[in-house]
Design an enzyme around this catalytic site. Sequence first.
Site, short mmCIF file in Angstrom:
data_model
loop_
_atom_site.label_atom_id
_atom_site.label_comp_id
_atom_site.label_asym_id
_atom_site.label_seq_id
_atom_site.Cartn_x
_atom_site.Cartn_y
_atom_site.Cartn_z
N LYS A 73 0.88 -1.16 0.00
CA LYS A 73 0.00 0.00 0.00
C LYS A 73 0.91 1.21 0.00
O LYS A 73 2.03 1.15 0.53
CB LYS A 73 -0.86 -0.08 1.26
N SER A 148 -9.40 1.74 3.63
CA SER A 148 -8.60 2.53 2.73
C SER A 148 -7.67 1.71 1.81
O SER A 148 -7.14 2.28 0.85
CB SER A 148 -7.76 3.51 3.54
N SER A 172 -9.19 -1.02 7.58
CA SER A 172 -8.75 -0.75 6.20
C SER A 172 -8.23 -1.94 5.42
O SER A 172 -8.03 -1.85 4.21
CB SER A 172 -7.69 0.34 6.19
N1 GLN Z 1 -12.18 3.55 7.37
C1 GLN Z 1 -11.54 3.80 8.62
C2 GLN Z 1 -11.22 5.27 8.75
O1 GLN Z 1 -11.48 5.99 7.84
C3 GLN Z 1 -10.35 2.93 8.78
C4 GLN Z 1 -9.13 3.46 8.19
C5 GLN Z 1 -7.96 2.59 8.34
O2 GLN Z 1 -8.04 1.49 8.88
N2 GLN Z 1 -6.82 3.09 7.89
O3 GLN Z 1 -10.72 5.69 9.76
#
Ligand code: GLN
Length: 468
Positions: A73, A148, A172
Amino acid sequence: MTIREIQTHLADGSMTARAVVDGFLSRIEKRDASLGAFLETYAGDARIRADELDTGGADKTTGALFGVPFVNKDNILVAGKVASGGSHILENYIGSYDATAIRRLKEAGAVLLGRTNMDEFGCGSSTESSAFGVTKNPLDTERVPGGSSGGLAAAVASQMVPCGIGSDTGGSIRQPAALCGVCGFKPTYGAISRYGLMAMASSLDTIGIIAANVEDIASVFRVISGADPLDVTSRTVDVPLPELGAVNVEGLRIGVPKQYFDDHLEPGIVDSIEQALRAYEQAGAVRVPLDIPILEDALAIYYVLMPAEVSSNMNRYDGLQYGSETPESDLFAQVRATRGAGFGDEVKRRILLGTFVLSAGYVDAYYKKAVRARYALRRALEEAFKDCDVIVGPTSPTVAWKIGEKFDDPVTMYLSDIYTVVASLAGLPAISIPCGALNGLPVGLQLMGRLGEDAKVMDAAHWYMTQA
Ligand code: GLN
């Protein structure tokens, strides 16, 4: 091809590492134009590395992932490669060292194919908040892949790569895996070194793994987990390595919290989850109904603590230490201009929210209260785990939604993390595996385990993936 299949071909000589790498690279060439999963591919480097492996430039016998392609990532550092965190502010930032997980993968003989798209600094659940365009769900290109780590999940789901690593701070890895129909694992906090991972919310951040099956996840986990002197939090837990097939489903106590089946759950998803639970029960597992009221507060706790930590971690992007420079006449104007132009709306929203909950006058009412609630949540889960071995429920309250559908409605977007933030707040291992479909779109089953019981979580999930 799965990791196991690649390894079989390499072992019996029916394929070379170069042929494996070429195969995946040509798949990326064909598929990625319509998906946008990759921000960059390293075709030249990957081919050179594969040739090196084939000609004995690396030790064939010790490389546990010899010749296995992987991706990362965009927030995990690789020496000499751009790592932008999905943000304009780091558009030209070049990693000066390999993250520990990357280094271990390389040493094991794995071949890095490229970096994948993500929501800016991990803030998002759809990959729409990337500064570099939207990634599409390979199963329906009008829909989001989740986030994400949406680029990573889309790359694995479309078989452009067998596996990859990304970050999971509140879901994420697990949520995009669920929305794309693949497996995503988030370890016990500290089980995988965070050295070289861009910090988002440090007390929640983990490096996780996405692959098509649990066996492949376990293969990657064995290589990248374990203490690392460069990350102090990696030395606080002892996490045994997974041995798949060891779990005895007969008698396995599966906790099912009623809070995981609330009004937020899209009707229809419950059927898939029920079917999976029945499969476990038929094999002799025991369903343990749980009532853990504080789970209803998990999302609120997360969205106080997470922005607070984001606001402090984003301080470093000021155009002086890190971040693109926008020259201005004085220091404050320059920092303001850099941050104003460099950060996207979602990151700015979190910085504002985080600064607010940490500000004098509000810190007790919000931040400190959320810290206390987080401990209460942990204790409630510890209690629950006295009666069960794993806790199971849906990964995401909905299947993949249409691109744009939730983008202008942050609160609805945040709701998609409602079932995943629990393991993050408690530091527990959790996995999402595919279980059925709703309207032709994949549903994810989440299994969560006790602290350090990553192996058990993987094994219980592996059982479901391989039965019938
Ligand atoms: N969707 C969650 C957020 O926006 C998780 C993000 C993540 O795990 N990096 O905080």
